[in-house]
Enzyme design. Structure first.
Site: not given
Length: 804
Positions: A426, A757
């Protein structure tokens, strides 16, 4: 009331009947027909229609007193809200006690009992009807009743179900979402009770609930009834399955997480009226998954079938939120509810906000991160009604778990921290809807975080959510993706955290140019590969025991290591599928390897680890060969078992051509043969010898990725980690730029793509422009650098076109 027929059976209900029975029950009817021939089905039952509710209130002259109670009600006044809601429920409860309605319910019950037998028990569930229902779920706002066994209990449960239209939380929800109380009606679904008490239950979403990424099915589960998961009282097991490859016929779990599953909610034998009891789960059951892989696949197939069906009916994509249960009697899996997912599915890729801490502090508690945000404020422990009254906007809500009754304070909380719960409890669901960060399952939060203490809740550091002492500084980068120019040169991403992959996969990147395997090993597994392969050789008893604890739920430390690495890499490959994902084999240095659990026994002590036993030199060496076999096994599984053939493999720090040949032979022996099943193997270009002998390396590999950090270090002879000489580390040096140019030219001369990279293009715009002019095939940067790099490269390309 009139003599109208207020009963409709599931066999006669479908999605067109929402105005009659509400979205939940209409969906149950649709599911009952849709899943009738599958391994996962839906229970049979009947609906008491919404006209029964409206006619009962009209006959009981209830509308006027209800309006008097609710018109103008200030829901921020918690006490006034509670008084009005209780009075409204009493009115509805009395009005729904008509004899005609009671007789119809009793007759339907007897008919259903004839179908299932005298041992039948029932679930009684509310189902709201309103205009534009698909835009709001009404989830958890009204009451349900379980294990109803006779006519009297059933009629009582139905009346209380009708009355729950005016729970405190339902009133607040309707006001906050713009629904008129008197244009919303309630239908009641009465269905076979699926006995998951001694089985298992949970929820399933046809998307990732954190990021809104739509190419996965996300399943959670625990022992017993599902209320424990929804209320956040247990940490559930979690499973992800990749939808595109599932559709292609692959049947493998993408990622799983073993939950704590501390308690099991079940119906206590001998009690009447659905009384529930929470039982402690034995350790042996806590340490195993509540679903088998085959059951996960069955649920995935049902979830995809349901999503496809509902999407076709709606004329567009409709991610779904499902409840499932396994009956302890017949062993079958049932879908108990299906409704459109209304929170994560609204996440768009128009903006991309990245939160990051810029300060440090002591970590007070940790748990599961929900929301990918950061917030600071005073802690407010909520355990009593008095605590609710004292709650102020911006306070950090601290509670054992949350329930719908806490919604008024959750709405104004700066963040939420709970002792218990998983990412579908919840607290997690409401936190996402409210847009606030939450750390759930943070054991000890209610004892360590006292009211008034200034804390920082960080959910921006991957899967783990952390609560820090004090108000730490943080920054937010707002990326406007719609405004980013799209260059011709592919701009890819550097990634290390699988936990962030689904979110970053929504970015307009061309793929992943560098996924760092060592980060997955170090941060998500934590065990040295050789220690996983040979735990008996770990000298420390404490380390051996820690390794075995981490491997619980798997057959062995080896199996645990391979599974976790497969899942970490697989999540990244799935997040960008079918875009390419280049995974670099582990590139720890010896001192970094030694810090892993069990690592000290397997690593030499080196004076200069930067130039020592690292990268390719390890893979075929007897000191690491068995650890390398585990890396290869995981990557093979990603491609072959998960079907993620967009994965490419990259070899780092490969000094010599002969060394490259040895590594490729070892990879082939472990099932990673270059060219087989389309496998491409790249090599890092980060040593001057890689550039000098690029023709020879090109004959062995399918492409190159320039590691500008190490290449600059070795070209200039500068230790970038040395505080004394680090000022000389500069990727813009003419010698470094010449090496970059020669690498690109040499790769292209051999028909091989060359990307980069390293950090240079993101750090220095002039380097990005230089690479673009040199014809680099791709540039890979960190996610936060993506927009800026795209803009720089696009501008450079435009200038080149204009000057040609």
């Amino acid at each position: 009331m009139s003599d109208a027929d207020y009963i409709r059976w599931f066999d006669d209900l479908g999605l067109d009947d929402v105005p009659l029975v509400g979205g939940k029950t209409a969906s149950l009817g649709e599911l009952h027909r849709l899943l009738a021939d599958g391994p996962v089905t839906a229970p049979n039952g009947f609906a008491i229609t919404a006209p029964a509710y409206r006619d009962a209130l009209t006959a009981g002259q209830a509308w006027a007193p209800l309006r008097a109670l609710l018109d103008g009600l200030d829901v921020s006044d918690v006490e006034a809200l509670a008084r009005a809601a209780a009075a409204a429920r009493d009115i509805v409860y009395e009005a729904t006690d008509g004899e005609g309605l009671r007789d119809q319910i009793a007759a339907a019950f007897r008919k259903l009992r004839d179908q299932y037998g005298p041992g039948l028990t029932l679930a009684v569930r509310s189902s709201a009807t309103a205009e534009d229902l698909p835009t709001a779920s009404f989830a958890g706002q009204h009451d349900s009743f379980l294990h109803i066994g006779d006519e009297a209990e059933l009629i009582e449960a139905c009346r209380r179900c009708f009355a729950s239209i005016f729970t405190d939380r339902a009133i607040v929800y309707r006001i906050n979402n713009g629904f008129d109380h008197f244009k919303v009606s309630l239908s009641v679904a009465v269905m076979k009770m699926v006995r998951s008490d001694e089985g298992a239950s949970g929820v399933a979403f046809t998307l990732d609930t954190e990021s809104g990424f739509r190419d996965v099915v996300f399943i959670t589960g625990a022992w017993g009834l599902g209320e424990n998961i929804v209320q956040g009282r247990v940490g559930p097991d979690e499973f992800y399955v990749h939808k595109p490859t599932y559709r292609q016929g692959y049947r493998a779990v993408l990622r799983r997480s073993l939950g704590t599953k501390e308690t099991r909610l079940a119906h206590r034998g001998g009690d009447k009226g659905g009384v529930l009891h929470s039982y402690r789960v034995p350790r042996k059951d806590r340490d195993r998954y509540c679903l088998t892989d085959a059951e996960v696949m069955d649920l995935t197939g049902a979830a995809i079938r349901i999503e496809d069906h509902y999407s076709e009916r709606s004329g567009g994509p409709m991610p779904m939120d499902l409840e499932w249960a396994r009956d302890a009697g017949d062993g079958r899996l049932y879908i108990l509810q299906a409704r459109p997912e209304t929170v994560a599915s609204r996440h768009g890729a128009a903006t991309f906000d990245t939160y990051r801490l810029t300060g440090k502090g002591a970590v007070l508690v940790t748990g599961k991160a929900v929301g990918e945000k950061i917030a600071s404020g005073p802690a407010r422990l909520v355990q009593t009604a008095a605590d609710l009254k004292a709650f102020q906007p911006g306070d950090i809500l601290i509670a054992p778990s949350t329930s719908p009754d806490l919604l008024p304070v959750m709405k104004i909380a700066g963040a939420i921290v709970t002792d218990q719960g998983g990412r579908t409890c919840h607290a997690a669901i409401v936190a996402r809807e409210l847009g606030v960060p939450a750390v759930v399952g943070a054991a000890g939060a209610t004892t360590r975080l006292e009211t008034g203490r200034l804390i920082t809740v960080s959910c921006a550091e991957g899967e783990a959510g952390r609560v820090y002492d004090g108000a730490l500084p943080f920054e937010v980068d707002h990326l406007s993706l719609d405004a980013i120019p799209q260059p011709r040169t592919p701009i890819m991403l550097n990634l290390a955290q699988p936990d962030m992959a689904f979110r970053t996969g929504l970015l307009p990147a061309a793929g992943v140019g560098l996924a760092r395997l060592e980060f997955i090993i170090g941060e998500q597994i934590g065990i040295h590969p050789m220690a996983a392969a040979h735990p008996d050789q770990v000298a420390s008893t404490r380390d051996r025991q820690a390794i075995l604890r981490r491997a619980r739920g798997d057959g062995s430390p080896r199996d645990h290591f391979v599974r976790r690495l497969t899942e970490g890499v697989g999540v990244i490959a799935a997040a960008f599928y079918p875009r390419p994902v280049i995974v670099r084999l582990s590139d720890f240095k010896t001192n970094e390897y030694a810090r892993l659990l069990g690592g000290a026994a397997f690593e030499p002590v080196e004076e200069n680890p930067m130039l020592g036993f690292r990268g390719a030199s390890r893979y075929a060496h007897p000191r690491y060969a068995d650890g390398f076999a585990l890396e290869c096994e995981a990557l093979r599984r990603v491609r072959e078992d998960l079907g993620l053939t967009n994965l490419k493999v990259m070899v780092p720090f490969c000094r010599r051509v002969g060394e490259a040949e040895q590594v490729l032979a070892a990879m082939a022996a472990h099932g990673l043969r270059r060219g087989e099943n389309g496998l491409e193997i790249y090599v890092m270009c980060e040593i001057p010898n890689n550039v000098i002998q690029i023709d020879a390396f090109a004959a062995l590999f399918d492409g190159f990725s320039i590691g500008s950090n190490d290449l600059t270090q070795l070209v200039l002879g500068v230790d970038r980690d040395s505080e004394v000489v680090a000022f000389d580390f500069d990727e813009r040096d003419p010698g470094v730029l010449e090496m970059l140019r020669q690498a690109i030219e040499g790769g292209h001369r051999n028909g091989r793509p060359v990307g980069i990279c390293g950090e240079a293009p993101a750090t220095w715009p002039e380097v990005a422009a230089f690479l673009t002019r040199a014809g680099v095939d791709s540039i890979s940067v960190n996610p936060a650098s993506l927009p800026g790099t795209m803009a720089i490269v696009a501008a450079c390309e435009a200038a080149m076109i204009a000057g040609s």
